[in-house]
Every structure is written in structure tokens, then in C-alpha cells.
Design a protein around this motif. Structure first.
Motif, PDB file in Angstrom:
ATOM      1  N   LEU A 304       0.820  -1.213   0.000  1.00 37.58           N
ATOM      2  CA  LEU A 304       0.000   0.000   0.000  1.00 37.58           C
ATOM      3  C   LEU A 304       0.856   1.267   0.000  1.00 37.58           C
ATOM      4  O   LEU A 304       0.583   2.218  -0.742  1.00 37.58           O
ATOM      5  N   ILE A 305       1.899   1.292   0.822  1.00 34.66           N
ATOM      6  CA  ILE A 305       2.782   2.470   0.832  1.00 34.66           C
ATOM      7  C   ILE A 305       3.546   2.553  -0.486  1.00 34.66           C
ATOM      8  O   ILE A 305       3.731   3.638  -1.051  1.00 34.66           O
ATOM      9  N   GLY A 306       3.961   1.391  -1.007  1.00 34.58           N
ATOM     10  CA  GLY A 306       4.635   1.378  -2.302  1.00 34.58           C
ATOM     11  C   GLY A 306       3.769   1.954  -3.408  1.00 34.58           C
ATOM     12  O   GLY A 306       4.244   2.714  -4.268  1.00 34.58           O
ATOM     13  N   ASN A 307       2.482   1.614  -3.397  1.00 35.45           N
ATOM     14  CA  ASN A 307       1.551   2.173  -4.385  1.00 35.45           C
ATOM     15  C   ASN A 307       1.413   3.683  -4.231  1.00 35.45           C
ATOM     16  O   ASN A 307       1.338   4.421  -5.210  1.00 35.45           O
ATOM     17  N   SER A 308       1.356   4.146  -2.977  1.00 34.74           N
ATOM     18  CA  SER A 308       1.236   5.588  -2.740  1.00 34.74           C
ATOM     19  C   SER A 308       2.449   6.348  -3.268  1.00 34.74           C
ATOM     20  O   SER A 308       2.334   7.499  -3.684  1.00 34.74           O
ATOM     21  N   LEU A 309       3.594   5.698  -3.241  1.00 36.44           N
ATOM     22  CA  LEU A 309       4.812   6.321  -3.772  1.00 36.44           C
ATOM     23  C   LEU A 309       4.839   6.292  -5.300  1.00 36.44           C
ATOM     24  O   LEU A 309       5.160   7.289  -5.953  1.00 36.44           O
ATOM     25  N   LYS A 310       4.489   5.148  -5.861  1.00 31.16           N
ATOM     26  CA  LYS A 310       4.583   4.990  -7.316  1.00 31.16           C
ATOM     27  C   LYS A 310       3.540   5.798  -8.060  1.00 31.16           C
ATOM     28  O   LYS A 310       3.842   6.468  -9.065  1.00 31.16           O
ATOM     29  N   TYR A 311       2.290   5.730  -7.588  1.00 34.19           N
ATOM     30  CA  TYR A 311       1.199   6.381  -8.317  1.00 34.19           C
ATOM     31  C   TYR A 311       0.926   7.755  -7.721  1.00 34.19           C
ATOM     32  O   TYR A 311      -0.117   8.020  -7.132  1.00 34.19           O
ATOM     33  N   ASN A 312       1.935   8.613  -7.878  1.00 33.30           N
ATOM     34  CA  ASN A 312       1.852   9.963  -7.340  1.00 33.30           C
ATOM     35  C   ASN A 312       2.595  10.911  -8.278  1.00 33.30           C
ATOM     36  O   ASN A 312       3.771  10.712  -8.569  1.00 33.30           O
ATOM     37  N   LEU A 352      -7.665  -9.739  -9.306  1.00 33.53           N
ATOM     38  CA  LEU A 352      -6.340 -10.113  -9.805  1.00 33.53           C
ATOM     39  C   LEU A 352      -6.197  -9.769 -11.280  1.00 33.53           C
ATOM     40  O   LEU A 352      -7.088 -10.042 -12.079  1.00 33.53           O
ATOM     41  N   PHE A 353      -5.070  -9.138 -11.632  1.00 30.53           N
ATOM     42  CA  PHE A 353      -4.693  -8.751 -13.002  1.00 30.53           C
ATOM     43  C   PHE A 353      -5.518  -7.579 -13.554  1.00 30.53           C
ATOM     44  O   PHE A 353      -5.419  -7.257 -14.727  1.00 30.53           O
ATOM     45  N   THR A 354      -6.340  -6.957 -12.708  1.00 29.90           N
ATOM     46  CA  THR A 354      -7.115  -5.797 -13.162  1.00 29.90           C
ATOM     47  C   THR A 354      -6.334  -4.523 -12.848  1.00 29.90           C
ATOM     48  O   THR A 354      -5.883  -4.311 -11.724  1.00 29.90           O
ATOM     49  N   THR A 355      -6.167  -3.657 -13.847  1.00 31.50           N
ATOM     50  CA  THR A 355      -5.474  -2.381 -13.662  1.00 31.50           C
ATOM     51  C   THR A 355      -6.435  -1.240 -13.967  1.00 31.50           C
ATOM     52  O   THR A 355      -7.419  -1.412 -14.681  1.00 31.50           O
ATOM     53  N   VAL A 356      -6.123  -0.061 -13.424  1.00 28.35           N
ATOM     54  CA  VAL A 356      -7.013   1.093 -13.622  1.00 28.35           C
ATOM     55  C   VAL A 356      -6.559   1.987 -14.759  1.00 28.35           C
ATOM     56  O   VAL A 356      -7.215   2.971 -15.069  1.00 28.35           O
ATOM     57  N   GLY A 357      -5.427   1.661 -15.375  1.00 28.45           N
ATOM     58  CA  GLY A 357      -4.973   2.433 -16.524  1.00 28.45           C
ATOM     59  C   GLY A 357      -3.956   3.501 -16.186  1.00 28.45           C
ATOM     60  O   GLY A 357      -3.332   4.089 -17.078  1.00 28.45           O
ATOM     61  N   ASN A 358      -3.754   3.812 -14.885  1.00 30.96           N
ATOM     62  CA  ASN A 358      -2.777   4.828 -14.502  1.00 30.96           C
ATOM     63  C   ASN A 358      -1.354   4.308 -14.675  1.00 30.96           C
ATOM     64  O   ASN A 358      -1.078   3.120 -14.500  1.00 30.96           O
ATOM     65  N   THR A 359      -0.439   5.219 -14.972  1.00 25.18           N
ATOM     66  CA  THR A 359       0.979   4.869 -15.020  1.00 25.18           C
ATOM     67  C   THR A 359       1.657   5.433 -13.784  1.00 25.18           C
ATOM     68  O   THR A 359       1.191   6.411 -13.178  1.00 25.18           O
ATOM     69  N   ASP A 360       2.769   4.811 -13.391  1.00 24.23           N
ATOM     70  CA  ASP A 360       3.465   5.288 -12.196  1.00 24.23           C
ATOM     71  C   ASP A 360       4.382   6.460 -12.544  1.00 24.23           C
ATOM     72  O   ASP A 360       4.369   6.978 -13.661  1.00 24.23           O
ATOM     73  N   ARG A 361       5.207   6.867 -11.601  1.00 27.75           N
ATOM     74  CA  ARG A 361       6.074   8.039 -11.797  1.00 27.75           C
ATOM     75  C   ARG A 361       7.067   7.837 -12.921  1.00 27.75           C
ATOM     76  O   ARG A 361       7.588   8.800 -13.489  1.00 27.75           O
ATOM     77  N   GLY A 363       6.272   6.131 -15.677  1.00 29.79           N
ATOM     78  CA  GLY A 363       5.541   5.884 -16.913  1.00 29.79           C
ATOM     79  C   GLY A 363       5.171   4.441 -17.148  1.00 29.79           C
ATOM     80  O   GLY A 363       4.695   4.086 -18.230  1.00 29.79           O
ATOM     81  N   ASN A 364       5.342   3.597 -16.148  1.00 30.70           N
ATOM     82  CA  ASN A 364       5.012   2.177 -16.291  1.00 30.70           C
ATOM     83  C   ASN A 364       3.612   1.893 -15.757  1.00 30.70           C
ATOM     84  O   ASN A 364       3.172   2.484 -14.768  1.00 30.70           O
ATOM     85  N   LYS A 365       2.932   0.951 -16.406  1.00 27.28           N
ATOM     86  CA  LYS A 365       1.611   0.550 -15.942  1.00 27.28           C
ATOM     87  C   LYS A 365       1.720  -0.547 -14.898  1.00 27.28           C
ATOM     88  O   LYS A 365       2.664  -1.332 -14.900  1.00 27.28           O
ATOM     89  N   GLY A 366       0.743  -0.606 -14.020  1.00 30.55           N
ATOM     90  CA  GLY A 366       0.716  -1.658 -13.013  1.00 30.55           C
ATOM     91  C   GLY A 366       0.334  -2.999 -13.613  1.00 30.55           C
ATOM     92  O   GLY A 366      -0.076  -3.088 -14.781  1.00 30.55           O
ATOM     93  N   ASN A 367       0.480  -4.052 -12.798  1.00 31.98           N
ATOM     94  CA  ASN A 367       0.153  -5.400 -13.289  1.00 31.98           C
ATOM     95  C   ASN A 367      -1.114  -5.973 -12.664  1.00 31.98           C
ATOM     96  O   ASN A 367      -1.527  -7.082 -12.986  1.00 31.98           O
ATOM     97  N   GLY A 368      -1.736  -5.244 -11.743  1.00 35.94           N
ATOM     98  CA  GLY A 368      -2.996  -5.708 -11.175  1.00 35.94           C
ATOM     99  C   GLY A 368      -2.853  -6.874 -10.220  1.00 35.94           C
ATOM    100  O   GLY A 368      -3.792  -7.648 -10.050  1.00 35.94           O
ATOM    101  N   ILE A 369      -1.677  -7.005  -9.593  1.00 40.30           N
ATOM    102  CA  ILE A 369      -1.449  -8.119  -8.677  1.00 40.30           C
ATOM    103  C   ILE A 369      -1.359  -7.659  -7.221  1.00 40.30           C
ATOM    104  O   ILE A 369      -1.885  -8.302  -6.323  1.00 40.30           O
ATOM    105  N   GLY A 370      -0.708  -6.513  -6.985  1.00 40.03           N
ATOM    106  CA  GLY A 370      -0.426  -6.070  -5.631  1.00 40.03           C
ATOM    107  C   GLY A 370      -1.649  -5.918  -4.748  1.00 40.03           C
ATOM    108  O   GLY A 370      -1.679  -6.419  -3.622  1.00 40.03           O
TER     109      GLY A 370
END
Length: 406
Positions: A304-312, A352-361, A363-370
Motif C-alpha cells: 500500500l505504501i509502495g503504491n502511494s509512492l509509485k502512483y503519485n 487479480l490482473f485488473t489495472t485502472v490504466g494509470n501509469t506510475d512516476r 511511466g510504467n503501468k501496473g500489473n494488477g497483482i499487488g
């Protein structure tokens, strides 16, 4: 003495009986015992039985007033009931019955059967599986109201039998799914571990090619090398996420339940994340002592903290962590000022494997696993998780963990 009639649909009846898998099961089930007890109370008869009529034997699921497990089908009065054209079979005075007066059960030296009344157990397909019967050692009578009451009880017996079948089917499906899931977990683990090394080699090779031949490569070739390296990192992250997801069961099952300081755990997690951005992370004002699966909670916070860092996308990342303790659970909130989640995607983010379409800092897309892994861990600890988010403003994850849950 005449023999019992064999039903015209005997083969189909026996097949239906076998499908319920009730023959020779536990004879001390309370629900069935309660019904035989009620049958005796309603009719005033000293003996009541729930019988299941098999090919050559009659087996008794529950008995009251008679110590018997089974009987030869040719001698059981329940066989006569199942073979009778009607759904009810009554013998008021067996010794004076012209065809059954020599029946061995009616001529025993002690406790001979002189009265029998049975109603058939008829399943939803119309097959007679057996009877609910009441018995007396002297001639007796039974009223229409009492017969109707026995019919009502017989329907409850059928519901119990059919419920047993449905429950057994669900248990079989559950066992099959557990076996398949274990196979999938093993497969994912083996494949993922086997792919890690080749990916690491690709990344290293791309760096070597750039270092050794960089002066000879044009801009397009360097771009291809960057693409190869970044794709390898993306796939490596995907594999890591997949491994974490399938290993989350091991974290839950093998985790140590211990007492520990929440803020100390959070400090260790921040160190692990090795944050390179301008970032403020606010810990709970009131530090709390936890007693739970430390490894599982660590994995939840890491994700969760990792996501807050990446998708910001803000110049300064702000993350607020809050926690409190209630009588039954620990309650946690993680709030950030990140990119947020589109309203139409919020319900799907834990799939599982569902992403929202956002890219991280980067420019990479998530994988829908975390997030799927996070939900799996939270639920395994007896908790719940939900999300609140406003796009372009931030996201809050609120989750609980049950106290004393092991």
C-alpha cells in the motif's frame, strides 16, 4: 408370508439412492434423532425408525425405542411400505393379518411387532428412498392427523438428505479447487523463479552492450536497448508480484504471531522502500502495540505504501498513516495525495490482473497483482479492506485486522 413387492422403477430408485451417499453414514446425527423422537411423541408409539431401503438390506438412519442397525429387505416392514402402491402403509394388528400373521417379527418371543405405520421418504424426483415409521408391540391405531404429521416430518428428512448431498458436492468442488489452486501455485512459483535469472541476464547484457558499444550505436539502437531493459524490468516486477500473490498463503500460514511496535514496523518498511523522492510520511500520533501476524501486516503495508509512492504525480508526496485499536480489531488508514483512482474503476481494483490504466512516476503501468494480494492477506487475517479515492487528489485505503485471530 408374502414377500415385499419390488417397485417398478427399482433400478432408477437404487441409482437415486446411491447418489445421496447416505447409506451407512453416521447414525447419531442430532437432526435425524430429533425427528424420530418427535414421531414417537406425536403418535404415542414406543418405537420410531428412519429407514433407507437398499437392494438387499434395509439400513436404519435413526432409531428410537429399538436397538437395530439393519434388517434383511425381505423381512422388513419398511420394504412392504416402499413396494406398496400408496405412500402410506399401515398394519394395525399384524397377527390377525391374513398374509403377514406368520411374519418372524410378529412372532418373536419378546417384543414382537404387532403394529406398523410407515410413510415413504420421497425425493424431489419421486423415488421412494425409505420410510419414517412408528411401531408398537401391541395392536394399535393411528389417526389421519398423525399420519399427516408423519408426512410433514418425512419431508424434513428428505430436505436433510438432499442438503447432505448438496453439501457433499460443495465439499468435493472445494477440494478440487484447492488441489487445482495448489497446482497453479506450484506452477507459478516454478515458472516465475525460472524466469527471474534470464531476465536478470537480459538487463545486465543490455548494460554491457551500451557500455562496450555505445559509441558505435545510433540513437535508435540505444532506444531499442532502453526499451529492452525497461521491458525486462516490467516483466521482472510482474513476476515478483505474481510470486508474492501465491506466496501470500505461506505468509499467512507460516507467519509468527507476536507482539510488536507499529511505528517500529513502519520505520523498517520505509527503510526497505529506499525512497528517493521528496516525501513526507506521517506515522500515527498514538503508537500502538500489535499482536498479530507480523509478516502478513508487513507485506500489506509494503504494497500500500509502495503504491502511494509509485502512483503519485505531485512534486512532494504526502502519506498519512493512522491506526487505532478497538475491542475486536485493529483499524488502519493509509492516505496519500497521489493520482487517485477513477470512480468507475474502484470496484475492480482488488481483482487479480485488473489495472485502472494509470501509469506510475516512471511511466510504467501496473500489473494488477499487488492490491489483490493485499486483499487476500487482509481477509486471511479476519479483516476487511475498502478504498476511497478522488481522481487527481488522492486515495485512502482503510483496512482492519481481527484481534486474537489465528
Amino acid at each position: 408370508m408374502i414377500k415385499p413387492n419390488i417397485p417398478h422403477n427399482e433400478s432408477a430408485r437404487l441409482a437415486a439412492l446411491r447418489s445421496y451417499n447416505i447409506l451407512n453414514t453416521d447414525t447419531n446425527e442430532i437432526a435425524f434423532e430429533q425427528i424420530t423422537h418427535l414421531a414417537s411423541q406425536i403418535t404415542g408409539m414406543p418405537i420410531s425408525l428412519i429407514s433407507i431401503v437398499d437392494r438387499e438390506e434395509v439400513w436404519f438412519k435413526s432409531t428410537k425405542g429399538m436397538n437395530i442397525c439393519s434388517s434383511d429387505r425381505n423381512e422388513s416392514f419398511c420394504s412392504y411400505a416402499v413396494g406398496h402402491e400408496n405412500d402410506t402403509f399401515v398394519l394395525e394388528d399384524i397377527r390377525n393379518h391374513k398374509e403377514l400373521k406368520h411374519h418372524p417379527y410378529a412372532n418373536m418371543e419378546k417384543n414382537s411387532i404387532q403394529f406398523y405405520a410407515g410413510v415413504c421418504l420421497i425425493d424431489s424426483d419421486g423415488y421412494k428412498l425409505g420410510t419414517l415409521c412408528v411401531i408398537d408391540t401391541k395392536p394399535n391405531k393411528i389417526s389421519e392427523q398423525q399420519i399427516e404429521a408423519l408426512k410433514i416430518l418425512s419431508k424434513q428428512i428428505i430436505k436433510l438428505i438432499e442438503f447432505h448431498k448438496a453439501n457433499q458436492s460443495l465439499l468435493n468442488v472445494q477440494k478440487e479447487l484447492e488441489t487445482k489452486n495448489e497446482s497453479l501455485r506450484s506452477f507459478a512459483g516454478v515458472v516465475s523463479h525460472d524466469m527471474k535469472m534470464p531476465l536478470a541476464n537480459i538487463i545486465v547484457t543490455a548494460d554491457i552492450l551500451r557500455a562496450k558499444y555505445g559509441g558505435e550505436l545510433d540513437a535508435q539502437a540505444k532506444k531499442y536497448l532502453d526499451y529492452l531493459k525497461n521491458s525486462s524490468f516490467t516483466l521482472s516486477d510482474y513476476i515478483t508480484g505474481l510470486l508474492n500473490h501465491y506466496e501470500s498463503d505461506s505468509i499467512k500460514e507460516g507467519g509468527v504471531y507476536e507482539s510488536f511496535d507499529l511505528n517500529h514496523l513502519l520505520e523498517e518498511i520505509i527503510d526497505l522502500l529506499n525512497i528517493k523522492f521528496d516525501c513526507e510520511i506521517h506515522f500515527p500520533e498514538n503508537n500502538i502495540e500489535l499482536d498479530c501476524n507480523r509478516s502478513a501486516l508487513e507485506q500489506i503495508f509494503l504494497n500500500l505504501i509502495g503504491n502511494s509512492l509509485k502512483y503519485n504525480d505531485k512534486d512532494k508526496i504526502i502519506i498519512n498513516i493512522d491506526a487505532k485499536v478497538t475491542e475486536k480489531e485493529y483499524y488502519f488508514t493509509i492516505n496519500d495525495n497521489g493520482v487517485g483512482i477513477p470512480e468507475d474503476k474502484i470496484e475492480d481494483i482488488f481483482t487479480l490482473f485488473t489495472t485502472v490504466g494509470n501509469t506510475d512516476r516512471n511511466g510504467n503501468k501496473g500489473n494488477g497483482i499487488g492490491l489483490s494480494t493485499v486483499q487476500k492477506l487482509v481477509m486471511s487475517l479476519g479483516g476487511t479492506i475498502k478504498v476511497e479515492s478522488i481522481e487527481n487528489q488522492g486515495t485512502s485505503f482503510i483496512f482492519t485486522i481481527a484481534r486474537n485471530f489465528k
